[in-house]
Design a protein around this motif. Structure first.
Motif, PDB file in Angstrom:
ATOM      1  N   GLU A 171       0.834  -1.204   0.000  1.00 12.00           N
ATOM      2  CA  GLU A 171       0.000   0.000   0.000  1.00 12.00           C
ATOM      3  C   GLU A 171       0.870   1.256   0.000  1.00 12.00           C
ATOM      4  OE1 GLU A 171      -2.842  -0.278  -0.896  1.00 12.00           O
ATOM      5  OE2 GLU A 171      -3.502   1.773  -0.515  1.00 12.00           O
ATOM      6  N   ARG A 172       1.930   1.230   0.804  1.00 10.30           N
ATOM      7  CA  ARG A 172       2.816   2.398   0.847  1.00 10.30           C
ATOM      8  C   ARG A 172       3.524   2.582  -0.505  1.00 10.30           C
ATOM      9  NH1 ARG A 172       6.923   2.865   4.955  1.00 10.30           N
ATOM     10  NH2 ARG A 172       7.017   0.623   5.215  1.00 10.30           N
ATOM     11  N   ALA A 173       3.838   1.444  -1.166  1.00  7.25           N
ATOM     12  CA  ALA A 173       4.464   1.532  -2.508  1.00  7.25           C
ATOM     13  C   ALA A 173       3.480   2.177  -3.479  1.00  7.25           C
ATOM     14  CB  ALA A 173       4.867   0.150  -2.990  1.00  7.25           C
ATOM     15  N   ARG A 174       2.215   1.791  -3.388  1.00  6.70           N
ATOM     16  CA  ARG A 174       1.205   2.318  -4.307  1.00  6.70           C
ATOM     17  C   ARG A 174       1.000   3.821  -4.117  1.00  6.70           C
ATOM     18  NH1 ARG A 174      -3.847   3.477  -4.554  1.00  6.70           N
ATOM     19  NH2 ARG A 174      -4.289   2.930  -2.404  1.00  6.70           N
ATOM     20  N   LYS A 175       1.080   4.249  -2.859  1.00  7.76           N
ATOM     21  CA  LYS A 175       0.824   5.672  -2.575  1.00  7.76           C
ATOM     22  C   LYS A 175       2.025   6.566  -2.871  1.00  7.76           C
ATOM     23  CE  LYS A 175      -2.718   5.209   0.976  1.00  7.76           C
ATOM     24  NZ  LYS A 175      -2.804   4.825   2.376  1.00  7.76           N
ATOM     25  N   SER A 176       3.216   5.980  -2.989  1.00  3.62           N
ATOM     26  CA  SER A 176       4.399   6.821  -3.178  1.00  3.62           C
ATOM     27  C   SER A 176       4.538   7.209  -4.653  1.00  3.62           C
ATOM     28  CB  SER A 176       5.649   6.100  -2.678  1.00  3.62           C
ATOM     29  OG  SER A 176       5.835   4.943  -3.443  1.00  3.62           O
ATOM     30  N   ASP A 177       5.338   8.249  -4.898  1.00  2.82           N
ATOM     31  CA  ASP A 177       5.526   8.687  -6.291  1.00  2.82           C
ATOM     32  C   ASP A 177       6.433   7.739  -7.059  1.00  2.82           C
ATOM     33  OD1 ASP A 177       4.037  11.232  -6.380  1.00  2.82           O
ATOM     34  OD2 ASP A 177       5.398  11.759  -4.746  1.00  2.82           O
ATOM     35  N   ALA A 178       7.305   7.038  -6.338  1.00  2.00           N
ATOM     36  CA  ALA A 178       8.189   6.054  -6.983  1.00  2.00           C
ATOM     37  C   ALA A 178       8.757   5.144  -5.902  1.00  2.00           C
ATOM     38  CB  ALA A 178       9.332   6.754  -7.715  1.00  2.00           C
ATOM     39  N   VAL A 179       9.255   3.997  -6.342  1.00  3.63           N
ATOM     40  CA  VAL A 179       9.884   3.060  -5.411  1.00  3.63           C
ATOM     41  C   VAL A 179      11.324   2.847  -5.869  1.00  3.63           C
ATOM     42  CG1 VAL A 179       9.842   0.698  -4.487  1.00  3.63           C
ATOM     43  CG2 VAL A 179       7.681   1.867  -5.013  1.00  3.63           C
ATOM     44  N   LEU A 180      12.232   2.897  -4.894  1.00  6.67           N
ATOM     45  CA  LEU A 180      13.636   2.607  -5.178  1.00  6.67           C
ATOM     46  C   LEU A 180      13.973   1.326  -4.432  1.00  6.67           C
ATOM     47  CD1 LEU A 180      15.949   4.071  -6.646  1.00  6.67           C
ATOM     48  CD2 LEU A 180      16.430   5.281  -4.517  1.00  6.67           C
ATOM     49  N   LEU A 181      14.370   0.310  -5.177  1.00  9.62           N
ATOM     50  CA  LEU A 181      14.605  -0.994  -4.550  1.00  9.62           C
ATOM     51  C   LEU A 181      16.048  -1.431  -4.810  1.00  9.62           C
ATOM     52  CD1 LEU A 181      12.306  -4.017  -4.493  1.00  9.62           C
ATOM     53  CD2 LEU A 181      14.500  -4.342  -5.585  1.00  9.62           C
ATOM     54  N   ALA A 182      16.683  -2.047  -3.802  1.00  2.70           N
ATOM     55  CA  ALA A 182      18.081  -2.465  -3.994  1.00  2.70           C
ATOM     56  C   ALA A 182      18.130  -3.899  -4.503  1.00  2.70           C
ATOM     57  CB  ALA A 182      18.873  -2.286  -2.712  1.00  2.70           C
ATOM     58  N   SER A 183      17.945  -4.879  -3.651  1.00  2.00           N
ATOM     59  CA  SER A 183      18.014  -6.269  -4.141  1.00  2.00           C
ATOM     60  C   SER A 183      17.346  -7.207  -3.141  1.00  2.00           C
ATOM     61  CB  SER A 183      19.465  -6.681  -4.345  1.00  2.00           C
ATOM     62  OG  SER A 183      20.161  -6.578  -3.132  1.00  2.00           O
TER      63      SER A 183
END
Ligand code: NAD
Length: 359
Positions: free
Chosen positions: A62-74
């Protein structure tokens, strides 16, 4: 740029180490008022399993959906290798991609000219290399049903379904066309249409859409030939359009043209959001040693500026800064076994270079 909010998912093994280096840059850009991006953290993969016994929680989705973008490492750790599919770290990433409808995966393949001699391929074949792989990300055998294990006449079998609908092929092809029109107007579409019905549908659908774009050169290539051509003569490609499974394999092969898998970023997009991550995995073999290359992660931040925040200026500065550091002869261990700087020192060098560019 109006205020933005991003979710950062450091994930597993080298993930938190390379995330630290990106945060240094983000903090600097915010402090110098070039951006106004607030960030919060979430757990995915093994890190989430440790805390919640799930590779991703509803709250994180849900927090990913609400954010403007997601930065993921691995994502991924041997600790959970023997878990069932839905309790494996990597499952969290598949769920997140599907939840955000990230059907487009963009993987630029380019070579920093300083690193021409670091590739296992001859320099003249890769100088000025500039390919973009457009990979469909939420279909194919990874998601097709039915799947599972069963007994056939006392023999245990594992099975998956390779499946694409026309609409899935259409939407990724449209994206590849748009990108191609801004580049050399050349698309190579990958399939295995000589043996797979799924690939035949892929090819027919691509052909139908391309009828309206006769100004673009289209070539169909079987995936086995593509694996060979990408090593033999990589500069023949401009935009590579590929289904999920073939793209997964071809993009790792292509990464080797560049010298190290630790150098390449990626963007995954839906119609409304984006997730940005290195193309490499969690590198458990080098985790905790301070030797991971943070450049793929730093360039993923650059792709976030380019694709989600439309800040080409910052994307360019980040790429140029990385190039400058490499040109100055600073390398992490994946590029230089005997004479190398640490993950943190590489992050500092890139930050220093960014500061020089924005003075
Ligand atoms: P990997 O990409 O993690 O590592 C392959 C090789 O590249 C290793 O030798 C590793 O040390 C090296 N490497 C990777 N990133 C590096 C970096 N930044 N700097 C220096 N060297 C680097 O692939 P793998 O070993 O097949 O998989 C390890 C774990 O990662 C598994 O659990 C796998 O499922 C997972 N994985 C996750 C993703 C993802 O998060 N998107 C992608 C691929 C694999």
């Amino acid at each position: 740029m109006s205020k933005k909010n991003i979710l950062i998912l450091p994930g597993d093994e080298v993930g938190p180490e390379i995330t630290t280096e990106v945060i240094k840059i983000l903090d600097f850009l915010n402090e110098s008022k070039m951006t106004d991006i607030s960030y919060e953290f979430g757990d995915i993969g093994g890190a989430s399993l440790d805390k919640y016994n799930k590779p991703i929680t509803d709250d994180t989705l849900e927090r990913a959906r609400k954010s403007d973008a997601v930065l993921l490492a691995s994502v991924g750790t041997p600790k959970y290798d023997n878990n069932t599919r839905e309790l494996k770290p990597e499952y969290g990433l598949l769920v997140l991609r599907k939840y955000l409808n990230l059907f487009i995966n963009i993987r630029p393949i380019f070579v920093f000219n300083t690193l021409l001699d670091f590739s296992s391929i001859k320099a003249e074949l890769i100088n000025d290399l500039d390919i973009v792989i457009i990979r469909e990300l939420i279909g194919d055998v990874y998601f097709g049903e039915p799947r599972g294990f069963k007994d056939i006449n006392g023999d245990r079998v594992g099975y998956n379904t390779m499946l694409y609908s026309e609409s899935e092929v259409q939407r990724i092809t449209k994206f590849a066309i748009d990108i191609s029109l801004k580049r050399k107007k050349r698309i190579t579409s990958i399939d295995k249409a000589n043996v797979l019905e799924c690939s035949q549908l892929w090819r027919q659908t691509v052909d139908r859409l391309m009828n309206d774009h006769t100004n673009i050169d289209l070539e169909h290539m079987y995936v086995d030939n593509a694996a060979m051509q990408i090593i033999k003569n990589p500069k023949q490609f401009d935009v590579i359009l590929t289904p999920n499974l073939f793209g997964d394999i071809l993009s790792d092969a292509a990464s080797m043209l560049t010298g190290s898998i630790g150098l390449l970023p990626s963007a995954s997009l839906s119609d409304s959001t984006g997730m940005f991550e290195p193309i490499h995995g969690s590198a458990p073999d080098i985790a905790g040693q301070g030797v991971a290359n943070p450049i793929a992660m730093i360039l993923s931040l650059g792709m976030m500026f380019e694709y989600t925040f439309h800040r080409q200026d910052l994307a360019k500065i980040i790429k140029k800064s990385v190039d400058d550091v490499l040109q100055s002869g600073y390398f992490t261990k994946d590029l230089s076994q005997d004479d190398f700087i640490t993950t943190s020192e590489m992050g500092d060098k890139v930050l220093e270079s960014i500061k020089n560019h924005v003075k």
